[in-house]
Design an enzyme around this catalytic site. Structure first.
Site, PDB file in Angstrom:
ATOM      1  N   ASP A   1       0.806  -1.237   0.000  1.00 28.93           N
ATOM      2  CA  ASP A   1       0.000   0.000   0.000  1.00 28.93           C
ATOM      3  C   ASP A   1       0.824   1.266   0.000  1.00 28.93           C
ATOM      4  O   ASP A   1       0.297   2.317   0.324  1.00 28.93           O
ATOM      5  CB  ASP A   1      -0.821   0.099   1.314  1.00 28.93           C
ATOM      6  CG  ASP A   1      -2.116  -0.621   1.214  1.00 28.93           C
ATOM      7  OD1 ASP A   1      -2.393  -1.145   0.147  1.00 28.93           O
ATOM      8  OD2 ASP A   1      -2.826  -0.635   2.224  1.00 28.93           O
TER       9      ASP A   1
ATOM     10  N   CYS B   1     -19.950  -9.316 -10.427  1.00 29.01           N
ATOM     11  CA  CYS B   1     -20.996  -8.808  -9.545  1.00 29.01           C
ATOM     12  C   CYS B   1     -22.390  -9.059 -10.126  1.00 29.01           C
ATOM     13  O   CYS B   1     -23.381  -8.989  -9.393  1.00 29.01           O
ATOM     14  CB  CYS B   1     -20.823  -7.304  -9.317  1.00 29.01           C
ATOM     15  SG  CYS B   1     -19.412  -6.908  -8.286  1.00 29.01           S
TER      16      CYS B   1
ATOM     17  N   CYS C   1     -23.685  -3.292  -2.278  1.00 33.76           N
ATOM     18  CA  CYS C   1     -22.714  -2.408  -1.630  1.00 33.76           C
ATOM     19  C   CYS C   1     -23.041  -0.947  -1.928  1.00 33.76           C
ATOM     20  O   CYS C   1     -22.928  -0.085  -1.050  1.00 33.76           O
ATOM     21  CB  CYS C   1     -21.300  -2.742  -2.084  1.00 33.76           C
ATOM     22  SG  CYS C   1     -21.109  -2.781  -3.872  1.00 33.76           S
TER      23      CYS C   1
ATOM     24  N   CYS D   1     -24.156   1.751   1.289  1.00 30.72           N
ATOM     25  CA  CYS D   1     -23.219   2.769   1.786  1.00 30.72           C
ATOM     26  C   CYS D   1     -23.989   3.918   2.439  1.00 30.72           C
ATOM     27  O   CYS D   1     -24.783   4.592   1.778  1.00 30.72           O
ATOM     28  CB  CYS D   1     -22.366   3.295   0.628  1.00 30.72           C
ATOM     29  SG  CYS D   1     -21.328   4.673   1.158  1.00 30.72           S
TER      30      CYS D   1
HETATM   31 FE1  SF4 Z   1     -20.433  -6.813  -6.310  1.00 27.85          FE
HETATM   32 FE2  SF4 Z   1     -21.078  -5.049  -4.432  1.00 27.85          FE
HETATM   33 FE3  SF4 Z   1     -22.754  -7.067  -4.961  1.00 27.85          FE
HETATM   34 FE4  SF4 Z   1     -20.418  -7.542  -3.747  1.00 27.85          FE
HETATM   35  S1  SF4 Z   1     -22.132  -6.333  -2.909  1.00 27.85           S
HETATM   36  S2  SF4 Z   1     -21.304  -8.722  -5.471  1.00 27.85           S
HETATM   37  S3  SF4 Z   1     -19.084  -6.010  -4.720  1.00 27.85           S
HETATM   38  S4  SF4 Z   1     -22.159  -5.387  -6.344  1.00 27.85           S
HETATM   39 FE1  SF4 Z   2     -17.810   1.491   1.814  1.00 31.13          FE
HETATM   40 FE2  SF4 Z   2     -16.868   3.926   2.448  1.00 31.13          FE
HETATM   41 FE3  SF4 Z   2     -19.444   3.571   1.998  1.00 31.13          FE
HETATM   42 FE4  SF4 Z   2     -18.344   2.553   4.186  1.00 31.13          FE
HETATM   43  S1  SF4 Z   2     -18.563   4.724   3.703  1.00 31.13           S
HETATM   44  S2  SF4 Z   2     -19.812   1.549   2.859  1.00 31.13           S
HETATM   45  S3  SF4 Z   2     -16.289   1.980   3.415  1.00 31.13           S
HETATM   46  S4  SF4 Z   2     -17.787   3.315   0.533  1.00 31.13           S
END
Ligand code: SF4
Ligand code: SF4
Length: 443
Positions: A153, A246, A252, A256
């Protein structure tokens, strides 16, 4: 000695590239890496996408990301002195998943959540010596006297893109590397060396294993976040090829809490809890603070909701130092204000408490800022004493966020003690930004 710093020992029949590559992979496994793949060093994939992301001013305070643009595109040029050019890139991954956070901890607003990669010691310090060991292992077999480049990183290498190309995993819409068999709880590292090693054939990661695909087919777009179309001017030239596995899932993106995703595969850190609680040294924008909940260092939400991380077995990491320490998972927010454990208020106590922990990166003032936000989101009057202490802290960053948190308690409970603490502080405070926070809290 050749120009690449190699001696003729490299050509010994016992040290042919095939043998050496296999030995490198075996040694990486012995060292504790869960994945090891070897690639030829070439032009970085998706460098255009990354540059367009930088051009959109996404990096915020992470100015280090803007350095070494040429070397990021051409990692072979990272070689220094007689070492180069680098011809092989060894991509390594450590699976750090241990267990899912128990809901009783996650949902307790009086506790501060720490991202799971930080439950143990700082992975940079654990992994870096192992990379040196791997490079030394190669040098001992080829006679090379120059050093390879070992990065965790910390250099201009787009690890996730290389991990994708190497077949360690695909890049998910949450921008994480997802191994279909192990999920996304992966720490990535790379070693660049001048030797030409045998390259592992690419692994098909799309659409992943049959069972994993079955998981995805059960998903449907919940629609709560609108239709996801990649805006032509935001997607970057390689967006069409970054589809990974995906499928239609957008969990996701929808989950968020700060809406940090500009689109699939495209994160705006300046809306991300991880960026603000770890990297940023500035005040958190007021409109974002309520969405942080009780997260005081990092955020795992966009990984927790990912179906590829569902039903992962509880395990112990292969690397000792990564083991979760009970007091670094979800500590009670008020604990660090107690006279016997004042680690949010006292620099020495902070350094002692978080020795070798990734939390040191946020510094005490940054952590106290984060804790004040969590206390404000809890909004419980039992936090009054702690917040009064923070309101007198030496760091303006802490004082301003303590004022915000006290304002939340006033708003929720009409608490006289909180209001008078704010009024007293306003009389003494000289910092303009803190004064503005106190005034807003009293408004
Ligand atoms: Fe893809 Fe996000 Fe679904 Fe995971 S949660 S499979 S990263 S779209
Ligand atoms: Fe992901 Fe950042 Fe959203 Fe949390 S705030 S769910 S780490 S993108």
């Amino acid at each position: 000695m050749t120009s690449a710093g190699l001696t003729s020992r490299q050509d010994s029949p016992a040290r042919q590239p095939d043998d050496l590559a296999a030995a490198v992979v075996r040694h990486a496994r012995r060292l504790g890496f869960d994945r090891c793949r070897i690639l030829p060093v070439g032009a970085a994939p998706h460098a255009d996408f990354f540059d367009s992301w930088l051009a959109a001013d996404r990096a915020g305070e992470m100015s280090y990301l803007t350095r070494h643009a040429t070397k990021r595109r051409r990692p072979d040029l990272l070689a220094e002195g007689e070492a180069g050019p680098f011809r092989s890139l060894i991509v390594l991954a450590v699976d750090y998943h241990q267990f899912d956070l128990p809901p009783a901890l996650r949902d307790d607003p009086s506790r501060g959540l720490i991202a799971s990669y930080a439950w143990g010691d700082d992975y940079h310090e654990i992994i870096r010596p192992l990379l040196y060991d791997l490079d030394s292992f190669i040098r001992s077999r080829t006679g090379r006297t120059t050093l390879g480049k070992c990065l965790v990183d910390t250099g201009p290498v787009l690890e996730r893109d290389w991990a994708h190309v190497a077949g360690i995993g695909f890049t998910g819409k949450n921008c994480c590397t997802i191994d279909p068999a192990a999920g996304s709880w992966l720490l990535l590292a790379t070693v660049l060396v001048p030797e030409t090693l045998t390259y592992a054939p690419p692994v098909a990661t799309t659409p992943g294993s049959v069972s994993a695909q079955a998981v995805l087919e059960g998903l449907s777009w919940d629609g709560s976040y609108g239709a996801w179309e990649l805006p032509a001017d935001d997607a970057g030239p390689d967006a069409a090829t970054r589809t990974g596995a995906c499928g239609r899932c957008t969990r996701c993106l929808s989950a968020c809490p700060t809406r940090a995703f500009v689109g699939p595969y495209h994160l705006d850190p300046q809306r991300c809890i991880s960026y603000w609680t770890i990297e940023a040294r500035q005040p958190v924008p007021r409109d974002l603070r309520p969405h942080f909940g009780n997260r005081i260092f990092g955020c795992d939400i966009c990984q927790e909701v990912c179906p590829w991380n569902r039903r992962l077995a509880q395990r112990s990491p292969l690397l000792d130092g990564l083991h979760a320490r009970a007091d670094r998972i979800a500590p009670p927010l008020l604990e660090g204000f107690a006279p016997e454990t004042p680690y949010w208020l006292d620099e020495q106590a902070f350094r002692q408490k978080f020795r070798r922990s990734p939390l040191r990166r946020a510094k005490r003032s940054g952590m106290l800022r984060n804790v004040c936000i969590a206390l404000g989101n809890w909004g419980d009057p039992s936090a009054l004493l702690a917040l009064r202490s923070a309101l007198h802290d030496s760091a303006a960053l802490a004082r301003g966020h303590a004022a915000w948190a006290l304002g939340r308690i006033v708003a929720l409970h009409g608490h006289d003690g909180a209001a008078s603490a704010l009024a007293d502080a306003l009389e003494r405070e000289s910092d303009e930004w803190v004064r503005s926070e106190i005034a807003a809290a009293l408004a």
